[in-house]
Design an enzyme around this catalytic site. Sequence first.
Site, PDB file in Angstrom:
ATOM      1  N   PHE A  35       0.808  -1.222   0.000  1.00 41.06           N
ATOM      2  CA  PHE A  35       0.000   0.000   0.000  1.00 41.06           C
ATOM      3  C   PHE A  35       0.843   1.276   0.000  1.00 41.06           C
ATOM      4  CE2 PHE A  35      -2.987  -2.934   2.412  1.00 41.06           C
ATOM      5  CZ  PHE A  35      -3.653  -3.310   1.258  1.00 41.06           C
ATOM      6  N   GLY A  37       2.947   2.176  -2.101  1.00 39.53           N
ATOM      7  CA  GLY A  37       2.983   2.729  -3.441  1.00 39.53           C
ATOM      8  C   GLY A  37       1.647   2.634  -4.166  1.00 39.53           C
ATOM      9  N   HIS A  38       0.674   2.054  -3.515  1.00 38.28           N
ATOM     10  CA  HIS A  38      -0.598   1.810  -4.195  1.00 38.28           C
ATOM     11  C   HIS A  38      -1.745   2.153  -3.273  1.00 38.28           C
ATOM     12  CE1 HIS A  38      -3.567  -0.358  -6.672  1.00 38.28           C
ATOM     13  NE2 HIS A  38      -2.687  -0.207  -7.625  1.00 38.28           N
ATOM     14  N   PHE A  39      -2.061   3.309  -2.952  1.00 36.68           N
ATOM     15  CA  PHE A  39      -1.479   4.571  -3.347  1.00 36.68           C
ATOM     16  C   PHE A  39      -1.177   5.361  -2.078  1.00 36.68           C
ATOM     17  CE2 PHE A  39      -4.339   3.300  -6.773  1.00 36.68           C
ATOM     18  CZ  PHE A  39      -3.477   3.320  -7.861  1.00 36.68           C
ATOM     19  N   VAL A  44      -5.126   1.024  -1.621  1.00 34.50           N
ATOM     20  CA  VAL A  44      -6.079   0.217  -2.378  1.00 34.50           C
ATOM     21  C   VAL A  44      -5.408  -1.100  -2.744  1.00 34.50           C
ATOM     22  CG1 VAL A  44      -7.348   0.061  -4.560  1.00 34.50           C
ATOM     23  CG2 VAL A  44      -7.240   2.233  -3.351  1.00 34.50           C
TER      24      VAL A  44
END
Length: 162
Positions: A35, A37-39, A44
């Site tokens: 998470f 890096g996402h986002f 998510v």
Amino acid sequence: MNLEYFQMVDRVEAFDPARRTIRCLAQVPERSTVFEGHFPGYPVMPGTLLVEAVAQAGGFLLMALNGYNRMPVLTQVVKARIREVVEPGAVLTIEAEVQQVSSGLSAVDGRISVAGPESPTRAAECEIRYRTVPFPAPGLRDLVIARAREIGAPVTSGGAQR
């Protein structure tokens, strides 16, 4: 669910060899490096990991049906539709159903639902193809069977459940 180790299935809830179906549960962890890096600021569950969850449920289904004699290897994602955003902490129901088995090739349809306050919502649907191969490394079959037992997947040998 341990995203860092790609252990997507927490528990097998139902297995029906006659209908060639499996239903699994998984809880998306509240925290994961995924998470970061996402986002950032809006964690998510990546759609690719939802597809991976269906692929793993289908893989356990195929192995349970073949007595863990062969290992399914994902060869094709024919169709994948991500319908809902899945957030950390979500409880997923992952269902898979064998559509076809022939000459070492298998086709599985799967879907993921997210538990909601009133009713579950459909988060993803996939059509996945596998090639089944002999276990390629010594000891890998034993590790897979140990993981299957850990999550409550039926472990069979020669058609007899043990």
